[in-house]
Every structure is written in structure tokens, then in C-alpha cells.
Write an enzyme that holds these catalytic residues in place. Structure first.
Site, PDB file in Angstrom:
ATOM      1  N   THR A 171      29.154 -41.956  14.139  1.00 13.89           N
ATOM      2  CA  THR A 171      29.796 -41.184  13.086  1.00 13.89           C
ATOM      3  C   THR A 171      30.530 -40.002  13.727  1.00 13.89           C
ATOM      4  OG1 THR A 171      28.021 -41.803  11.611  1.00 13.89           O
ATOM      5  CG2 THR A 171      29.036 -39.679  11.182  1.00 13.89           C
ATOM      6  N   ARG A 179      26.201 -50.693   1.049  1.00 16.37           N
ATOM      7  CA  ARG A 179      25.233 -49.783   1.680  1.00 16.37           C
ATOM      8  C   ARG A 179      25.873 -48.392   1.860  1.00 16.37           C
ATOM      9  NH1 ARG A 179      25.235 -46.590   6.684  1.00 16.37           N
ATOM     10  NH2 ARG A 179      23.088 -46.323   7.317  1.00 16.37           N
ATOM     11  N   THR A 192      24.554 -37.180  12.867  1.00 17.75           N
ATOM     12  CA  THR A 192      24.963 -38.537  13.253  1.00 17.75           C
ATOM     13  C   THR A 192      23.727 -39.293  13.709  1.00 17.75           C
ATOM     14  OG1 THR A 192      26.131 -39.825  14.938  1.00 17.75           O
ATOM     15  CG2 THR A 192      25.672 -37.548  15.503  1.00 17.75           C
ATOM     16  N   GLY A 193      23.758 -40.601  13.574  1.00 20.90           N
ATOM     17  CA  GLY A 193      22.622 -41.392  14.043  1.00 20.90           C
ATOM     18  C   GLY A 193      22.133 -42.355  12.974  1.00 20.90           C
TER      19      GLY A 193
HETATM   20  N1  GLY Z   1      24.853 -42.006  10.293  1.00 21.47           N
HETATM   21  C1  GLY Z   1      25.803 -42.867   9.735  1.00 21.47           C
HETATM   22  C2  GLY Z   1      25.243 -43.982   8.988  1.00 21.47           C
HETATM   23  O1  GLY Z   1      24.111 -44.416   9.243  1.00 21.47           O
HETATM   24  O2  GLY Z   1      25.911 -44.477   8.136  1.00 21.47           O
END
Ligand code: GLY
Length: 306
Positions: free
Chosen positions: A163, A191, A214-215
Site C-alpha cells: 500500500t 473485499r 501498510t501491511g
Molecule cells: N493494507 C492494505 C490491505 O490489506 O488492503
């Protein structure tokens, strides 16, 4: 110490051949956003500009370059947050716009809602005059190849690409953050990850600081990582320590890995991650700082970059 801008290009494991592209991309994004701050622009303008540059860069998992869902299509999430009014805007599962972060900002500024999703978000984009782009224009050969090689539905959490996001404090002390993503590759249609969730993918409060995450999105949502880190800062921990504490909690409690960029209102900042790598760059006092691996921190004068 002010202004300051910190950006990330995603936590994860970046293939060797993409390391230079990733590092160059975050440096270009931080330079673009910091120029706005140097010219007296707002923290919100700076984070949206930095994230727009990363969305336009096909080497990142956001905007053009987004990973593909199980049907081989792009669905993107983005959020912005303004730490002055605790105002936020987000979009989720949007398809045919080049810059979801700009649409998220419009949600914040032009509606009474905080998040619009899928078709509703696209109707709003049309009403705002946001140009629609062809879905194929967002799909890179790299994303298509990754998708073709990971058609197992259980593989949506493997080998994530990152991300993108940014946090800033402007000369007036306003804190803002923005985050944007194509999500996880091979994800189920519809999702929505942490990025669109206030407190998960981003949080900003002028009184305390700001975070862009992010992650592993499902793990980030379970611990509301960005808000958790801001709470640790509220309790008196530094931006760096609070970031480490939030990431450690997420790893220990739900087994999730990730990364964050964090600022406090005085301009102290951190770029921390529990994943093997996270491309990041920061700009402050006419210098940029950047890195990719744990404890890596290069620096150079911003003038040398112009
Ligand atoms: N961290 C971005 C996602 O899992 O969509």
C-alpha cells in the site's frame, strides 16, 4: 522542525529487481509533496499530492499498478484524514478512477459521510466530474503476471505488495494523512481492507499526531493500528516508540506484519515496520531521508534532487 512529510511505498518483501524502482518512487513522492509544504501549502494538500504521485507510479500497489482481485480486476481503497477537525473521507472497492485518494478527499469535503463504496462511490465520482478511466489502464503487466501465478484463493495474503501512504505536519501545525491501495492480490471481489477504515489505514489528530499504515489489512483492522499508535502517543510515547509498540502488539496479538509512517505535531517522525522491508522517505529542513531495510537511513539535500 516544521514542515515535515513522510511517505511509504508499502511494507512487505520487495523483489530484488524492484528495489531501486521502489526507492526512487518514494523519494519522488516525498519531494513532490514537500514542495507544496515549502510553498506554504497545507498538510492535506501535501499528503494528497504525495499519494497521487505514488498512485500514478505503476511500481506501487495503488492506482495504476494495483494488484488484481480473484476475478483479475482492480478494486481500490483510499482514505484521507485531517487532524484539525478529525474529518475523514474514504472510498472502498472503487474501479475506474486513476486517483482514489483524490476521490476520498472529495468524500471528506463534499459529503456528510466518511466512506463511500463501489458503485455508490463511482456515482459520486461522476457527479463530482472525476474522469473515468478504462479499467485496463490501471492494470500493469507485472500485476497481471503476479495474478496469473497466484490463482489459489488461499494465496491472497502471500507475498503482498505494498500500500502507499503519507503523513505530514504543515507550518501551521496541522496534521494530515492519506493512504491508498489496490489491496491484496487475488482477494475476493468486494473485499475491503484496513486502508478505507478510519483508525486502521490512517489516523490524524492535530493534538497528538498522525499515522498511515501498510501491511496485513485484516490484522491492522483487528488492532486498529493507526489509532492504537496515536493512543500510545497520547500516553506520552514518542512517535517512534509508539509505532514500535503498535507493530509489536499487532504481531504478538494477531500475528500480523506491517509498517507505518508516523508524525507528531512538533515534527518528530518515524518510519517503522515489522515486515522484512518497507520503502519510505521523509523530508524535513530541506533534507530527505529514505530507506528500505531495518535501520537503513540514507540522507541527502533536497536541492540535489531538483
Ligand atoms: N493494507 C492494505 C490491505 O490489506 O488492503
Amino acid at each position: 522542525m516544521l514542515p515535515v512529510l513522510v511517505v511509504h511505498g508499502g511494507a512487505g518483501q520487495i523483489p530484488k529487481e524492484r528495489v531501486d524502482l521502489s526507492t526512487a518512487g518514494v523519494r519522488a513522492a516525498v519531494r513532490g509533496g514537500y514542495t507544496i509544504l515549502q510553498d506554504g501549502g497545507s498538510a492535506m494538500d501535501a499528503v494528497v499530492e504525495a499519494v497521487t504521485l505514488l498512485e500514478n507510479n505503476p511500481d506501487f500497489n495503488a492506482g495504476r499498478g494495483s494488484v488484481l482481485n480473484a476475478k483479475g480486476e482492480v478494486e481500490m481503497d483510499a482514505i484521507v484524514m485531517d487532524g484539525g477537525a478529525l474529518a475523514s473521507g474514504a472510498v472502498s472497492a472503487v474501479r475506474d478512477v486513476a486517483n482514489p485518494v483524490q476521490l476520498a478527499r472529495l468524500v471528506m469535503e463534499r459529503t456528510s459521510h466518511t466512506c463511500l463504496t463501489a458503485n455508490g462511490a463511482m456515482q459520486f465520482a461522476r457527479a463530482m466530474g472525476v474522469p473515468e478511466v478504462l479499467p485496463e489502464s490501471l492494470v500493469t503487466d507485472y500485476a497481471r503476471t503476479l495474478w496469473e501465478n497466484t490463482l489459489d484463493p488461499d494465496d491472497c495474503h502471500a507475498g503482498k505488495m505494498g500500500t502507499v501512504g503519507a503523513v505530514a505536519v504543515d507550518a501551521e501545525g496541522n496534521v494530515a494523512c492519506a493512504t491508498s491501495t489496490g489491496g491484496t492480490r487475488n482477494k475476493m471481489e468486494g473485499r475491503v481492507g484496513d486502508t478505507a477504515c478510519i483508525g486502521g489505514g490512517a489516523y490524524a489528530d492535530n493534538k497528538v499526531g498522525g499515522v498511515s499504515s501498510t501491511g496485513d489489512g485484516e490484522a491492522i483492522m483487528k488492532v486498529t493500528l493507526a489509532r492504537l499508535i496515536v493512543i500510545y502517543m497520547e500516553q506520552g510515547h514518542s512517535a517512534e516508540r509508539a509505532s514500535n509498540m503498535g507493530l509489536a502488539y499487532m504481531k504478538e496479538r494477531v500475528g500480523g506484519l506491517g509498517g507505518v509512517v508516523t508524525v507528531d505535531p512538533e515534527g518528530n517522525w518515524a518510519a517503522r515496520f515489522s515486515s522484512p522491508q518497507m520503502s519510505w522517505a521523509a523530508a524535513q529542513r530541506n533534507r530527505i531521508y529514505y530507506g528500505l531495510y531495518e535501520e537503513e537511513r540514507f540522507t541527502q539535500s533536497i536541492d540535489n534532487l531538483r
